[in-house]
Scaffold this motif. Structure first.
Motif, PDB file in Angstrom:
ATOM      1  N   GLY A  12      80.249  17.164  18.533  1.00 15.95           N
ATOM      2  CA  GLY A  12      80.321  16.488  19.813  1.00 15.95           C
ATOM      3  C   GLY A  12      78.958  16.041  20.294  1.00 15.95           C
ATOM      4  N   ASN A  13      78.743  16.130  21.610  1.00 13.51           N
ATOM      5  CA  ASN A  13      77.487  15.705  22.204  1.00 13.51           C
ATOM      6  C   ASN A  13      76.582  16.859  22.580  1.00 13.51           C
ATOM      7  N   ASN A  14      76.907  18.078  22.138  1.00  8.75           N
ATOM      8  CA  ASN A  14      76.050  19.220  22.421  1.00  8.75           C
ATOM      9  C   ASN A  14      74.706  19.079  21.718  1.00  8.75           C
ATOM     10  N   ILE A  15      73.703  19.729  22.262  1.00  9.14           N
ATOM     11  CA  ILE A  15      72.391  19.785  21.622  1.00  9.14           C
ATOM     12  C   ILE A  15      72.317  21.071  20.823  1.00  9.14           C
ATOM     13  N   HIS A  16      71.937  20.962  19.563  1.00  8.67           N
ATOM     14  CA  HIS A  16      71.898  22.124  18.683  1.00  8.67           C
ATOM     15  C   HIS A  16      70.459  22.507  18.372  1.00  8.67           C
ATOM     16  N   LEU A  40      65.624  40.169  39.255  1.00  6.47           N
ATOM     17  CA  LEU A  40      65.921  38.873  38.658  1.00  6.47           C
ATOM     18  C   LEU A  40      67.405  38.813  38.330  1.00  6.47           C
ATOM     19  N   THR A  41      68.074  37.783  38.812  1.00  5.25           N
ATOM     20  CA  THR A  41      69.503  37.615  38.551  1.00  5.25           C
ATOM     21  C   THR A  41      69.784  36.192  38.114  1.00  5.25           C
ATOM     22  N   VAL A  42      70.946  35.976  37.525  1.00  6.45           N
ATOM     23  CA  VAL A  42      71.403  34.630  37.181  1.00  6.45           C
ATOM     24  C   VAL A  42      72.749  34.376  37.844  1.00  6.45           C
ATOM     25  N   ASP A  43      73.076  33.112  38.004  1.00  7.89           N
ATOM     26  CA  ASP A  43      74.360  32.706  38.576  1.00  7.89           C
ATOM     27  C   ASP A  43      75.267  32.237  37.441  1.00  7.89           C
ATOM     28  N   PRO A  44      76.223  33.065  37.007  1.00  4.70           N
ATOM     29  CA  PRO A  44      77.091  32.669  35.880  1.00  4.70           C
ATOM     30  C   PRO A  44      77.824  31.355  36.115  1.00  4.70           C
ATOM     31  N   HIS A  45      78.098  31.035  37.380  1.00  2.93           N
ATOM     32  CA  HIS A  45      78.829  29.800  37.691  1.00  2.93           C
ATOM     33  C   HIS A  45      77.973  28.554  37.462  1.00  2.93           C
ATOM     34  N   SER A  46      76.655  28.733  37.331  1.00  2.76           N
ATOM     35  CA  SER A  46      75.757  27.590  37.106  1.00  2.76           C
ATOM     36  C   SER A  46      75.568  27.277  35.630  1.00  2.76           C
ATOM     37  N   PHE A  47      76.120  28.093  34.748  1.00  2.00           N
ATOM     38  CA  PHE A  47      75.958  27.911  33.304  1.00  2.00           C
ATOM     39  C   PHE A  47      76.548  26.571  32.855  1.00  2.00           C
ATOM     40  N   PHE A  48      75.788  25.864  31.996  1.00  4.41           N
ATOM     41  CA  PHE A  48      76.331  24.629  31.421  1.00  4.41           C
ATOM     42  C   PHE A  48      75.620  24.295  30.107  1.00  4.41           C
ATOM     43  N   TYR A  49      76.291  23.475  29.301  1.00  6.09           N
ATOM     44  CA  TYR A  49      75.706  22.936  28.074  1.00  6.09           C
ATOM     45  C   TYR A  49      75.207  21.519  28.346  1.00  6.09           C
ATOM     46  N   PRO A  50      73.937  21.235  28.144  1.00  2.00           N
ATOM     47  CA  PRO A  50      73.456  19.862  28.268  1.00  2.00           C
ATOM     48  C   PRO A  50      74.008  19.002  27.150  1.00  2.00           C
ATOM     49  N   ILE A  51      74.042  17.713  27.351  1.00  5.39           N
ATOM     50  CA  ILE A  51      74.599  16.801  26.356  1.00  5.39           C
ATOM     51  C   ILE A  51      73.599  15.702  26.015  1.00  5.39           C
ATOM     52  N   ILE A  52      73.818  15.090  24.856  1.00  9.10           N
ATOM     53  CA  ILE A  52      73.021  13.951  24.442  1.00  9.10           C
ATOM     54  C   ILE A  52      73.746  12.672  24.832  1.00  9.10           C
ATOM     55  N   ASN A  53      73.031  11.749  25.427  1.00  6.27           N
ATOM     56  CA  ASN A  53      73.643  10.466  25.806  1.00  6.27           C
ATOM     57  C   ASN A  53      74.150   9.704  24.586  1.00  6.27           C
TER      58      ASN A  53
END
Length: 330
Positions: A32-36, A317-330
């Motif tokens: 797909g358009n995921n960055i590897h 230090l904490t993270v927001d699990p709801h903010s998780f995402f995979y960037p994509i290539i145009n």
């Protein structure tokens, strides 16, 4: 990386993971358009984000770079050497180009990286490269070492956080010479070893702690690191704190802060921090390709923040699990 079958337990782990190892590039998986890019890092400069990492299946050539204006949509690879910001022709190494870090210091751009299980530092006039070395040599060391992170403190002193392959993957720290050509041997000390239950869920004979990144917040030093074999679904991110860049380090009971339990993806770890245009703290890391296949690992991002410790003491230090995402290539 150098993972040794030092015990029967580790041998059994290797058998358990063998199906993943036999299909390292997961050619039957649509990319797909995921960055590897594995072991990723993002560098921000003058309105543009630059993404680098281990190029799985092609890590013998150097480091590609992608660019973005918003961290979500990316273009590239855009390095000046056919997409590569660092090409092996310009710097130390012939194979195993892993885990780069890019930073700016006194008007120059530097890349600390791993090649041939050694650490080297190259420089460039642009984040797109070419990153080069006048003398194509690694930093001197008596053992194999990987995963560099250069931290420059408020007083200008430079520190090299890195992993030494010595009875496990262990994180070390040492003050560097001012020109970053080496370390001050007398300052070298071990910082983190994988000894907690979450850090070695397979009870491996070669425990793994790696991928260090260091932040300074309100006078306290925070070391964020990954533990477990990267092929293990339980690969995860925790952190430790110290009042000094050289330690000692106190592991935090809230670790791991990023894992399959709160993200929902396997193999979460080995990344770096960047502040976005609004000042938000973002952690970039990788995950497994799927629940059953390790690679090619996918680049991911998540929002992090420091918040008040209800028990007092330094902020947590904490993270927001709801903010998780995979960037994509145009």
């Amino acid at each position: 990386m150098n993972f040794k079958a030092a015990s029967l337990r580790y041998f059994l782990l290797a058998l358990w993971l063998c199906s993943c190892k036999l299909t390292p590039l997961a050619q039957d998986v649509a990319e797909g358009n995921n960055i590897h890019l594995a072991d990723p890092t993002v560098f921000y400069h003058k309105g543009t984000y630059y993404l680098y990492g281990t190029v799985e299946g092609n890590s013998g050539k150097g480091f590609e770079v992608y660019t973005s204006e918003d961290l979500k949509s990316w273009e590239g690879p855009k390095g000046v050497r056919d997409g590569f910001a660092l090409s092996k022709e310009d710097a130390y190494g012939t194979e195993g180009f892993w885990a780069p870090q890019v930073f700016n210091h006194q008007g120059k751009f530097y890349m600390a990286y791993t090649a041939n299980e050694n650490i080297a530092i190259a420089e460039s006039s642009s984040p797109l490269g070419p990153f080069t070395q006048q003398v194509k040599e690694p930093l001197a060391a008596p053992v194999k070492q990987i995963d560099p992170f250069v931290f420059i403190d408020d007083d200008g002193r430079k520190y090299l956080y890195h992993v030494r392959l010595n009875d496990g993957n262990r994180i070390f720290v040492a003050e560097m010479t001012d020109d970053m050509s080496g370390i001050k041997d007398e300052t070298l000390r071990e910082a983190i070893a994988a000894e907690e239950p979450w850090e070695n869920t397979a009870n491996a004979g070669w425990p793994v702690a790696e991928g260090p990144t260091v932040l300074k917040h309100k006078g306290m030093y925070y070391m964020i690191y990954s533990a477990n074999d990267f092929r293990n679904p339980d690969y995860a991110v925790g952190y430790a704190t110290s009042q000094s860049p050289l330690g000692p380090w106190v592991k935090q009971v809230s670790s791991p802060v990023i894992s399959t339990k709160n993200i929902g993806e396997k193999g979460t770890g080995h990344g770096d921090f960047v502040k976005d245009k609004r000042g938000n703290l973002i952690y970039v890391f990788h995950t497994h390709q799927s629940d059953t296949v390790v690679g090619p690992r996918k680049t991911a991002l998540i929002k992090a923040e420091f918040s008040k410790n209800p028990d007092g003491g330094e902020e947590i230090l904490t993270v927001d699990p709801h903010s998780f995402f995979y960037p994509i290539i145009n």
